[in-house]
Design a protein around this motif. Sequence first.
Motif, mmCIF file in Angstrom:
data_model
loop_
_atom_site.group_PDB
_atom_site.id
_atom_site.type_symbol
_atom_site.label_atom_id
_atom_site.label_comp_id
_atom_site.label_asym_id
_atom_site.label_seq_id
_atom_site.Cartn_x
_atom_site.Cartn_y
_atom_site.Cartn_z
ATOM 1 N N ASP A 50 0.954 -1.263 -0.008
ATOM 2 C CA ASP A 50 0.126 0.047 0.182
ATOM 3 C C ASP A 50 0.885 1.202 -0.034
ATOM 4 N N THR A 51 2.191 1.043 0.587
ATOM 5 C CA THR A 51 2.782 2.267 0.596
ATOM 6 C C THR A 51 3.591 2.693 -0.622
ATOM 7 N N ALA A 52 3.130 3.769 -1.110
ATOM 8 C CA ALA A 52 3.975 4.204 -2.516
ATOM 9 C C ALA A 52 5.173 4.752 -2.321
ATOM 10 N N LYS A 53 5.632 4.303 -3.649
ATOM 11 C CA LYS A 53 7.302 4.507 -3.470
ATOM 12 C C LYS A 53 7.714 5.977 -3.529
ATOM 13 N N PRO A 54 8.574 6.324 -2.444
ATOM 14 C CA PRO A 54 9.124 7.533 -2.320
ATOM 15 C C PRO A 54 9.473 8.316 -3.651
#
Length: 300
Positions: free
Chosen positions: A10-14
């Motif tokens: 769920d965490t978007a790529k920074p």
Amino acid sequence: MATPSKQKHDTAKPTPASLGISTMKPKFQQYALPSKRHESFTEASVPWPETSPVKVEDLVAAGLVNTGVGDSVRCYHCGGGLRNWETGDDPMEQHAKWYPTCQHVLITKGKTYIHCVEAGENHEHMSEQRSNSSSDNSASQQQQESMQAAAEFGYSEENIAIAASLFRERNVVSSKLRGSDLVSILMEMEDDPDLGLNVNVSESCSPTSPSNNADVEGDDLQNLVLENDRLKALYDCKICLDNRADVIFLPCGHIVSCPQCAPALDLCPVCRKSIMGLVKAQFANKRNYVDNDYGECDAL
């Protein structure tokens, strides 16, 4: 046989910007150097308004260039424009407020500064509070560092404490105790042993490390000052020679210039590799604002 399913992240790529890395080139490369931006105000055919409530130096530091139309300015990096300046306006803060994605603000002040501006934080008030709360600690730390420097010359703890007390008696409370002042008094005490008699030694006047007695010559102090100046010069920007070099070139990792001069470079002056990104270094001995888990601005 059961097989593991692919996990969804769920965490978007920074993005580079979210990491404080500047990868975009300036729109107006010819104004990347502060001196060129300054010339746009001082040598323009249409002079900058003398009644302007903001200083030219602050506008230049904020990456802004004079357009020649009233008090209108434009950023050399993002191209954003600002005008109608009012008393009390901070050019860098206004720049960050209206153009939070500008790479000049990012590399000069850092992403946390931008977040604080967006949150409506008053940086002058924050800086004042931080300065007041840390003034006592800073003075105490400076005294300890000065006394440690004297201890490295071989003076005893007792004599160093007496010299520190003499300094306080001779100067106002706000005077900063420097290592050169301390050593100077210690040399006076060598010439006049009675100088340190009947001196009330403060409990805070004691070095943190033991030392051995040794004779100190004036040349030793001069060498110490020269070595200190040499070490400071290592951290000077190699472009303007005024500001501190605290920008890391990527991918080579060299630190050569300050945030004001770095955008003007395409190649690293050390290794001649192409500069693909810039990131502002945060030295451990520097007090900075950091984001906590709640998105607030805390002082270290």
